[in-house]
Motif scaffolding. Structure first.
Motif, PDB file in Angstrom:
ATOM      1  N   MET A   1       2.348   9.187 -14.846  1.00 35.92           N
ATOM      2  CA  MET A   1       2.869   9.673 -13.471  1.00 35.92           C
ATOM      3  C   MET A   1       4.587   9.524 -13.579  1.00 35.92           C
ATOM      4  O   MET A   1       5.208  10.303 -13.062  1.00 35.92           O
ATOM      5  CB  MET A   1       2.547   8.568 -12.632  1.00 35.92           C
ATOM      6  CG  MET A   1       2.875   8.618 -11.105  1.00 35.92           C
ATOM      7  SD  MET A   1       2.614   7.393 -10.433  1.00 35.92           S
ATOM      8  CE  MET A   1       3.679   6.145 -11.044  1.00 35.92           C
ATOM      9  N   ARG A   2       5.107   8.809 -14.535  1.00 34.91           N
ATOM     10  CA  ARG A   2       6.497   8.743 -14.609  1.00 34.91           C
ATOM     11  C   ARG A   2       7.015   9.831 -15.350  1.00 34.91           C
ATOM     12  O   ARG A   2       8.166  10.265 -15.292  1.00 34.91           O
ATOM     13  CB  ARG A   2       7.021   7.450 -15.389  1.00 34.91           C
ATOM     14  CG  ARG A   2       6.946   6.360 -14.420  1.00 34.91           C
ATOM     15  CD  ARG A   2       7.447   5.067 -15.095  1.00 34.91           C
ATOM     16  NE  ARG A   2       7.753   3.828 -14.237  1.00 34.91           N
ATOM     17  CZ  ARG A   2       6.746   2.894 -14.160  1.00 34.91           C
ATOM     18  NH1 ARG A   2       5.696   3.026 -15.219  1.00 34.91           N
ATOM     19  NH2 ARG A   2       6.875   1.866 -13.431  1.00 34.91           N
ATOM     20  N   GLU A   3       6.105  10.533 -16.013  1.00 36.25           N
ATOM     21  CA  GLU A   3       6.675  11.834 -16.617  1.00 36.25           C
ATOM     22  C   GLU A   3       7.398  13.004 -15.928  1.00 36.25           C
ATOM     23  O   GLU A   3       6.878  13.252 -15.085  1.00 36.25           O
ATOM     24  CB  GLU A   3       5.607  12.511 -17.664  1.00 36.25           C
ATOM     25  CG  GLU A   3       5.051  11.523 -18.804  1.00 36.25           C
ATOM     26  CD  GLU A   3       3.959  12.303 -19.450  1.00 36.25           C
ATOM     27  OE1 GLU A   3       3.879  13.379 -19.355  1.00 36.25           O
ATOM     28  OE2 GLU A   3       3.261  11.541 -20.443  1.00 36.25           O
ATOM     29  N   GLY A   4       8.565  13.438 -16.453  1.00 35.17           N
ATOM     30  CA  GLY A   4       9.098  14.539 -15.605  1.00 35.17           C
ATOM     31  C   GLY A   4      10.052  13.675 -14.579  1.00 35.17           C
ATOM     32  O   GLY A   4      11.008  14.579 -13.887  1.00 35.17           O
ATOM     33  N   GLY A   5      10.321  12.692 -14.312  1.00 37.67           N
ATOM     34  CA  GLY A   5      10.952  11.907 -13.457  1.00 37.67           C
ATOM     35  C   GLY A   5      12.428  11.075 -14.397  1.00 37.67           C
ATOM     36  O   GLY A   5      12.756  11.817 -15.380  1.00 37.67           O
TER      37      GLY A   5
ATOM     38  N   GLY B   1       0.741  -1.245  -0.007  1.00 36.51           N
ATOM     39  CA  GLY B   1       0.040   0.120   0.119  1.00 36.51           C
ATOM     40  C   GLY B   1       1.005   1.135  -0.087  1.00 36.51           C
ATOM     41  O   GLY B   1       0.586   2.147  -0.724  1.00 36.51           O
ATOM     42  N   ARG B   2       1.950   1.382   0.892  1.00 35.25           N
ATOM     43  CA  ARG B   2       2.957   2.462   0.452  1.00 35.25           C
ATOM     44  C   ARG B   2       3.381   2.508  -0.622  1.00 35.25           C
ATOM     45  O   ARG B   2       3.599   3.767  -0.962  1.00 35.25           O
ATOM     46  CB  ARG B   2       3.939   2.082   1.661  1.00 35.25           C
ATOM     47  CG  ARG B   2       3.585   2.342   3.208  1.00 35.25           C
ATOM     48  CD  ARG B   2       4.477   2.024   4.253  1.00 35.25           C
ATOM     49  NE  ARG B   2       3.875   2.165   5.701  1.00 35.25           N
ATOM     50  CZ  ARG B   2       3.871   3.508   6.425  1.00 35.25           C
ATOM     51  NH1 ARG B   2       4.302   4.241   5.762  1.00 35.25           N
ATOM     52  NH2 ARG B   2       3.542   3.348   7.741  1.00 35.25           N
ATOM     53  N   THR B   3       3.960   1.440  -1.154  1.00 34.90           N
ATOM     54  CA  THR B   3       4.593   1.611  -2.456  1.00 34.90           C
ATOM     55  C   THR B   3       3.709   2.174  -3.576  1.00 34.90           C
ATOM     56  O   THR B   3       4.051   2.918  -4.381  1.00 34.90           O
ATOM     57  CB  THR B   3       5.037   0.091  -2.747  1.00 34.90           C
ATOM     58  OG1 THR B   3       6.108  -0.157  -1.902  1.00 34.90           O
ATOM     59  CG2 THR B   3       5.462   0.074  -4.244  1.00 34.90           C
ATOM     60  N   ALA B   4       2.521   1.911  -3.204  1.00 39.40           N
ATOM     61  CA  ALA B   4       1.338   2.288  -4.387  1.00 39.40           C
ATOM     62  C   ALA B   4       1.166   3.846  -4.125  1.00 39.40           C
ATOM     63  O   ALA B   4       1.282   4.595  -5.333  1.00 39.40           O
ATOM     64  CB  ALA B   4      -0.018   1.593  -4.402  1.00 39.40           C
ATOM     65  N   LEU B   5       0.883   4.448  -3.107  1.00 32.74           N
ATOM     66  CA  LEU B   5       0.666   5.778  -2.988  1.00 32.74           C
ATOM     67  C   LEU B   5       2.095   6.657  -2.966  1.00 32.74           C
ATOM     68  O   LEU B   5       2.067   7.742  -2.913  1.00 32.74           O
ATOM     69  CB  LEU B   5       0.020   5.910  -1.756  1.00 32.74           C
ATOM     70  CG  LEU B   5      -1.417   5.483  -1.749  1.00 32.74           C
ATOM     71  CD1 LEU B   5      -2.414   6.183  -0.882  1.00 32.74           C
ATOM     72  CD2 LEU B   5      -2.496   5.657  -3.365  1.00 32.74           C
ATOM     73  N   GLU B   6       3.145   5.911  -2.758  1.00 32.88           N
ATOM     74  CA  GLU B   6       4.452   6.678  -2.880  1.00 32.88           C
ATOM     75  C   GLU B   6       4.714   6.743  -4.457  1.00 32.88           C
ATOM     76  O   GLU B   6       5.708   7.773  -4.649  1.00 32.88           O
ATOM     77  CB  GLU B   6       5.578   5.900  -2.289  1.00 32.88           C
ATOM     78  CG  GLU B   6       5.483   5.888  -0.672  1.00 32.88           C
ATOM     79  CD  GLU B   6       6.246   4.804  -0.248  1.00 32.88           C
ATOM     80  OE1 GLU B   6       6.421   4.793   0.921  1.00 32.88           O
ATOM     81  OE2 GLU B   6       6.878   3.905  -1.038  1.00 32.88           O
ATOM     82  N   LEU B   7       4.176   6.389  -5.250  1.00 33.93           N
ATOM     83  CA  LEU B   7       4.645   6.531  -6.787  1.00 33.93           C
ATOM     84  C   LEU B   7       4.541   7.740  -7.392  1.00 33.93           C
ATOM     85  O   LEU B   7       5.405   8.118  -8.022  1.00 33.93           O
ATOM     86  CB  LEU B   7       3.824   5.490  -7.796  1.00 33.93           C
ATOM     87  CG  LEU B   7       3.898   3.902  -7.426  1.00 33.93           C
ATOM     88  CD1 LEU B   7       2.912   3.192  -8.249  1.00 33.93           C
ATOM     89  CD2 LEU B   7       5.224   3.694  -7.893  1.00 33.93           C
ATOM     90  N   PRO B   8       3.396   8.816  -6.879  1.00 34.03           N
ATOM     91  CA  PRO B   8       3.519  10.044  -7.607  1.00 34.03           C
ATOM     92  C   PRO B   8       4.588  10.797  -6.937  1.00 34.03           C
ATOM     93  O   PRO B   8       4.950  11.961  -7.548  1.00 34.03           O
ATOM     94  CB  PRO B   8       2.168  10.603  -7.140  1.00 34.03           C
ATOM     95  CG  PRO B   8       1.408   9.284  -6.913  1.00 34.03           C
ATOM     96  CD  PRO B   8       2.379   8.412  -6.359  1.00 34.03           C
TER      97      PRO B   8
END
Length: 309
Positions: free
Chosen positions: A166-170, A87-94
């Protein structure tokens, strides 16, 4: 029959849109909360709900297989910890694109940085679904590596689009589709002198049957095949949780590459070493591994554990 098939496709497309909207909403909420609170929320929700989902039977079975001397209460704690981590991993993605190498707070640090090659070079990293594995490209990028990886796109194209956006800009991370096409692209990427990161702890229907956590498990030989072909470093690396939105990237020395003249034996020896490293990581921090997939042969899951009572 055609009408039924058309109706099924329409329902599936509608569900995909709904599911995609939910994912976009959750990612937007996580972005607004900031890395610490998003991580805490994801962990709390998954820790509370996850153990009641049917897939947790697989997790319980895996834990019983890997830790046969443990009791049910310990396995339940580990399972809840694994859901918390997911759950942490999922909401840390952004927030990953904005994380930096720091001394404290949200961000990441490196242990074993001396084992990282400096600058653009050909190297293969082998890792596993531990802690937030999406942090690995950040460390590779920090030392000037252009790392690519293999990627299994979600069946839902709306979810896939949300994750890619979501990965754009990273950190730039070329993603190759799993399968023969992706393997060809990965070989081309390595041949050009770049880096490749591979997660090799998941179920495979083919490959080599090698021991893992005390049981036979089909294992992808690709890391060994590629490393032996290019004679490039094969480096074990994994991520550990060090706090809310904070991670430790642990880089180990390159694995020795045998050169006996028997290619199949060399591949097997190398992948045995890879599995041994991943097993050591999982046993050291079991709450941070993804226990929810059928890693072992199908016969091992004919008597899965019951849901919590």
């Amino acid at each position: 029959m055609k009408n039924e098939a058309g109706m099924a496709k329409a329902v599936r497309r509608l569900w995909w849109r709904v599911e995609g909207g939910v994912v976009r909403g959750l990612l937007a909420l996580a972005r607004a909360l900031g890395p610490r609170r998003a991580s805490a929320l994801g962990g709390a929700v998954a820790r509370g709900l996850g153990p009641w989902l049917p897939v947790s039977r697989v997790g319980r079975r895996n834990l019983a297989l890997a830790f046969p001397q443990s009791d049910a209460a310990w396995r339940e704690r580990v399972l809840r910890g694994a859901w918390d981590n997911l759950g942490r991993t999922a909401l840390e993605l952004p927030h990953l694109a904005g994380l930096r190498r720091t001394e404290g707070g949200p961000g990441w640090e490196v242990v074993g940085a001396e084992h990282l090659p400096a600058g653009e070079t050909r190297v293969i990293f082998v890792s596993a679904h531990l802690a937030n594995w999406e942090v690995l490209p950040l460390a590779a990028h920090a030392v000037g590596l252009r790392m690519a990886s293999l990627y299994r796109a979600p069946d839902n194209p709306h979810v896939d689009a949300a994750l890619r956006q979501m990965r754009e800009g990273g950190v730039e991370l070329p993603l190759f589709p799993k399968g023969s096409k992706g393997a060809r692209l990965a070989l081309r990427h390595l041949a050009a002198g770049h880096a490749l990161g591979l997660l090799v702890d998941q179920k495979l229907n083919e490959g080599l049957e090698l021991p893992f956590l005390g049981h036979p498990a089909m294992t992808a030989p690709a890391p060994a095949e590629m490393a032996l072909r290019f004679r490039c470093p094969l480096i074990p690396v994994h991520v550990e949780r060090a706090g809310p939105g904070r991670f430790r990237v642990v880089v180990e020395p390159p694995l020795p590459l045998p050169q006996t003249g028997d290619h199949h034996a060399d591949v097997r020896t190398t992948m045995l070493a890879v599995n041994a490293r991943i097993e050591a990581w999982v046993r050291a921090r079991p709450e941070e591994w993804l226990w929810l997939h059928r890693r072992f042969p199908a016969r091992y899951y004919r008597a899965e554990a019951a849901p919590p009572g």
